[in-house]
Motif scaffolding. Structure first.
Motif, PDB file in Angstrom:
ATOM      1  N   ARG A 213       0.828  -1.198   0.000  1.00 19.56           N
ATOM      2  CA  ARG A 213       0.000   0.000   0.000  1.00 19.56           C
ATOM      3  C   ARG A 213       0.869   1.256   0.000  1.00 19.56           C
ATOM      4  O   ARG A 213       1.882   1.330   0.680  1.00 19.56           O
ATOM      5  CB  ARG A 213      -0.932   0.011   1.207  1.00 19.56           C
ATOM      6  N   GLU A 214       0.429   2.253  -0.803  1.00 15.56           N
ATOM      7  CA  GLU A 214       1.155   3.508  -0.910  1.00 15.56           C
ATOM      8  C   GLU A 214       0.156   4.653  -0.955  1.00 15.56           C
ATOM      9  O   GLU A 214      -0.832   4.601  -1.680  1.00 15.56           O
ATOM     10  CB  GLU A 214       1.998   3.522  -2.185  1.00 15.56           C
ATOM     11  N   GLU A 215       0.422   5.719  -0.164  1.00 12.63           N
ATOM     12  CA  GLU A 215      -0.370   6.931  -0.259  1.00 12.63           C
ATOM     13  C   GLU A 215       0.205   7.805  -1.362  1.00 12.63           C
ATOM     14  O   GLU A 215       1.418   7.996  -1.449  1.00 12.63           O
ATOM     15  CB  GLU A 215      -0.357   7.693   1.071  1.00 12.63           C
ATOM     16  N   VAL A 216      -0.661   8.325  -2.216  1.00 12.81           N
ATOM     17  CA  VAL A 216      -0.193   9.095  -3.362  1.00 12.81           C
ATOM     18  C   VAL A 216      -1.183  10.218  -3.663  1.00 12.81           C
ATOM     19  O   VAL A 216      -2.383  10.090  -3.408  1.00 12.81           O
ATOM     20  CB  VAL A 216      -0.022   8.178  -4.599  1.00 12.81           C
ATOM     21  N   GLY A 217      -0.686  11.329  -4.176  1.00  8.06           N
ATOM     22  CA  GLY A 217      -1.536  12.438  -4.576  1.00  8.06           C
ATOM     23  C   GLY A 217      -1.016  13.073  -5.849  1.00  8.06           C
ATOM     24  O   GLY A 217       0.155  12.886  -6.224  1.00  8.06           O
ATOM     25  N   LEU A 218      -1.866  13.844  -6.514  1.00 13.15           N
ATOM     26  CA  LEU A 218      -1.506  14.392  -7.813  1.00 13.15           C
ATOM     27  C   LEU A 218      -2.386  15.608  -8.108  1.00 13.15           C
ATOM     28  O   LEU A 218      -3.582  15.597  -7.821  1.00 13.15           O
ATOM     29  CB  LEU A 218      -1.711  13.336  -8.895  1.00 13.15           C
ATOM     30  N   ILE A 219      -1.790  16.663  -8.664  1.00 17.77           N
ATOM     31  CA  ILE A 219      -2.536  17.842  -9.097  1.00 17.77           C
ATOM     32  C   ILE A 219      -2.041  18.247 -10.481  1.00 17.77           C
ATOM     33  O   ILE A 219      -0.840  18.303 -10.723  1.00 17.77           O
ATOM     34  CB  ILE A 219      -2.343  19.033  -8.127  1.00 17.77           C
ATOM     35  N   GLY A 220      -2.963  18.533 -11.369  1.00 16.21           N
ATOM     36  CA  GLY A 220      -2.627  19.048 -12.693  1.00 16.21           C
ATOM     37  C   GLY A 220      -3.439  20.300 -12.991  1.00 16.21           C
ATOM     38  O   GLY A 220      -4.659  20.317 -12.786  1.00 16.21           O
ATOM     39  N   ILE A 221      -2.766  21.355 -13.460  1.00 16.03           N
ATOM     40  CA  ILE A 221      -3.432  22.619 -13.758  1.00 16.03           C
ATOM     41  C   ILE A 221      -3.095  23.042 -15.181  1.00 16.03           C
ATOM     42  O   ILE A 221      -1.915  23.119 -15.552  1.00 16.03           O
ATOM     43  CB  ILE A 221      -2.988  23.730 -12.776  1.00 16.03           C
ATOM     44  N   HIS A 222      -4.115  23.285 -15.977  1.00 14.56           N
ATOM     45  CA  HIS A 222      -3.956  23.876 -17.305  1.00 14.56           C
ATOM     46  C   HIS A 222      -4.401  25.336 -17.225  1.00 14.56           C
ATOM     47  O   HIS A 222      -5.499  25.625 -16.736  1.00 14.56           O
ATOM     48  CB  HIS A 222      -4.813  23.152 -18.344  1.00 14.56           C
ATOM     49  N   TRP A 223      -3.553  26.231 -17.716  1.00 16.00           N
ATOM     50  CA  TRP A 223      -3.898  27.658 -17.688  1.00 16.00           C
ATOM     51  C   TRP A 223      -3.094  28.398 -18.744  1.00 16.00           C
ATOM     52  O   TRP A 223      -1.866  28.305 -18.797  1.00 16.00           O
ATOM     53  CB  TRP A 223      -3.620  28.250 -16.298  1.00 16.00           C
ATOM     54  N   GLN A 224      -3.807  29.085 -19.618  1.00 16.46           N
ATOM     55  CA  GLN A 224      -3.194  29.883 -20.683  1.00 16.46           C
ATOM     56  C   GLN A 224      -2.171  29.066 -21.484  1.00 16.46           C
ATOM     57  O   GLN A 224      -1.021  29.480 -21.680  1.00 16.46           O
ATOM     58  CB  GLN A 224      -2.550  31.141 -20.095  1.00 16.46           C
ATOM     59  N   ASP A 225      -2.602  27.894 -21.945  1.00 17.63           N
ATOM     60  CA  ASP A 225      -1.803  27.013 -22.803  1.00 17.63           C
ATOM     61  C   ASP A 225      -0.559  26.468 -22.111  1.00 17.63           C
ATOM     62  O   ASP A 225       0.371  25.987 -22.786  1.00 17.63           O
ATOM     63  CB  ASP A 225      -1.397  27.716 -24.104  1.00 17.63           C
ATOM     64  N   ARG A 226      -0.513  26.521 -20.792  1.00 22.94           N
ATOM     65  CA  ARG A 226       0.589  25.934 -20.053  1.00 22.94           C
ATOM     66  C   ARG A 226       0.050  24.863 -19.108  1.00 22.94           C
ATOM     67  O   ARG A 226      -1.097  24.936 -18.648  1.00 22.94           O
ATOM     68  CB  ARG A 226       1.374  26.986 -19.259  1.00 22.94           C
ATOM     69  N   PHE A 227       0.909  23.878 -18.806  1.00 18.74           N
ATOM     70  CA  PHE A 227       0.520  22.784 -17.931  1.00 18.74           C
ATOM     71  C   PHE A 227       1.445  22.763 -16.722  1.00 18.74           C
ATOM     72  O   PHE A 227       2.672  22.783 -16.864  1.00 18.74           O
ATOM     73  CB  PHE A 227       0.607  21.449 -18.682  1.00 18.74           C
ATOM     74  N   TYR A 228       0.842  22.728 -15.527  1.00 19.10           N
ATOM     75  CA  TYR A 228       1.596  22.705 -14.273  1.00 19.10           C
ATOM     76  C   TYR A 228       1.272  21.398 -13.554  1.00 19.10           C
ATOM     77  O   TYR A 228       0.112  21.157 -13.189  1.00 19.10           O
ATOM     78  CB  TYR A 228       1.217  23.897 -13.403  1.00 19.10           C
ATOM     79  N   GLU A 229       2.271  20.566 -13.377  1.00 14.76           N
ATOM     80  CA  GLU A 229       2.083  19.255 -12.767  1.00 14.76           C
ATOM     81  C   GLU A 229       2.720  19.227 -11.380  1.00 14.76           C
ATOM     82  O   GLU A 229       3.864  19.642 -11.197  1.00 14.76           O
ATOM     83  CB  GLU A 229       2.701  18.166 -13.639  1.00 14.76           C
ATOM     84  N   PHE A 230       1.958  18.725 -10.415  1.00 15.42           N
ATOM     85  CA  PHE A 230       2.434  18.572  -9.039  1.00 15.42           C
ATOM     86  C   PHE A 230       2.237  17.109  -8.651  1.00 15.42           C
ATOM     87  O   PHE A 230       1.102  16.639  -8.540  1.00 15.42           O
ATOM     88  CB  PHE A 230       1.660  19.487  -8.092  1.00 15.42           C
TER      89      PHE A 230
END
Length: 267
Positions: A213-230
């Protein structure tokens, strides 16, 4: 798949599933679930897995319970589908079509998706949502955002009313695996009136990695033709959730930081 109708703001969600499509176990079958604007859920199950079809090389699949005359599972022309498949659905590339009959009337839909952003930078090929290792059978379950934002053109019949739309906002994802997380939550929003280019997708929970078992999280943001990955492989992400009603995520990728918070008073 989720649709937000442009003028009314009403939403429809479509959930297609298949379990044990090989049919070699005691359990198996498929289903389609449709969540309407008043949070009313319609479900139809398809026990016969031999009437399910899917493409190994593209996003195309379908399942039906009855057909007249009998058809081998395969994509059908739209007109032929209406005439010969009284209960079922099909997705062929970006074309979605289906009809299910219930006691209170039929539910029908047909629409075409125009993609705008996937998981990754706008002008580059789509990335694996869980990183390149997710191409290998290491994580259970798997998760992939197919469409962070798109436009849908078509119509939907629901509880005796027909909704026609030309610019409905769309989102789509898929999950697969042999288990479901013991803890999991998901947040997605892509309808911001003052920031039409903005789309936010986040998820967190527990998954199995080689049986551990593993705890995992993820966020992705698209804004003004750019992609921000966390994500764990780009920086640090922390999350917490109360028993119900409050979800929080905080993340940094070295260049940017983000905080997401969701609240609800509804049980």
């Amino acid at each position: 798949m989720r649709l937000i109708l442009p003028e009314s703001g009403k939403t429809f969600a479509f959930m297609y599933s298949i379990e044990n499509p090989g049919g070699d176990l005691a359990y198996g079958g498929g289903a389609v679930q449709i969540l309407g604007p008043t949070e009313q859920l319609k479900i139809r199950t398809f026990v016969d897995v031999t009437k399910f079809w899917a493409s190994p090389g593209e996003f195309s699949l379908g399942h039906w319970g009855r057909s007249s005359p009998a058809h081998s599972p395969q994509p059908l022309p739209a007109d032929q589908f209406w005439q010969q498949i009284p209960d079922g659905y099909q997705i062929y590339r970006h074309h979605h079509q289906g009809q299910i009959h219930f006691i209170d009337g039929p539910c029908r839909w047909q629409f075409e998706i125009i993609p705008q952003s996937h998981w990754g930078s706008h002008h580059r090929p789509a990335q694996a949502t869980a990183g390149w290792l997710s191409f290998l059978p290491l994580f259970d379950p798997g998760w992939q955002v197919l469409l962070a934002k798109g436009r849908a053109v078509g119509w939907m019949e629901w509880q005796g009313q027909k909704y026609e739309f030309t610019h409905a906002i769309a989102y789509a994802e898929k999950n697969w695996g042999t288990s479901f997380p013991s803890r999991w939550f998901w947040v997605q929003a892509n309808d911001f009136k003052d920031s039409p280019s903005l789309s936010v997708t986040a998820a967190a929970g527990e998954r199995l990695v080689l049986g551990q078992r593993e705890e995992v999280g993820l966020i992705g943001i698209h804004w003004q033709d750019r992609f921000y990955e966390f994500a764990p492989w780009t920086g640090e992400i922390r999350w917490q959730v109360s028993s119900w009603g409050l979800w929080e995520l905080r993340a940094t990728n070295g260049n940017f930081w983000v905080t997401l918070e969701g609240k609800t008073d509804q049980a």
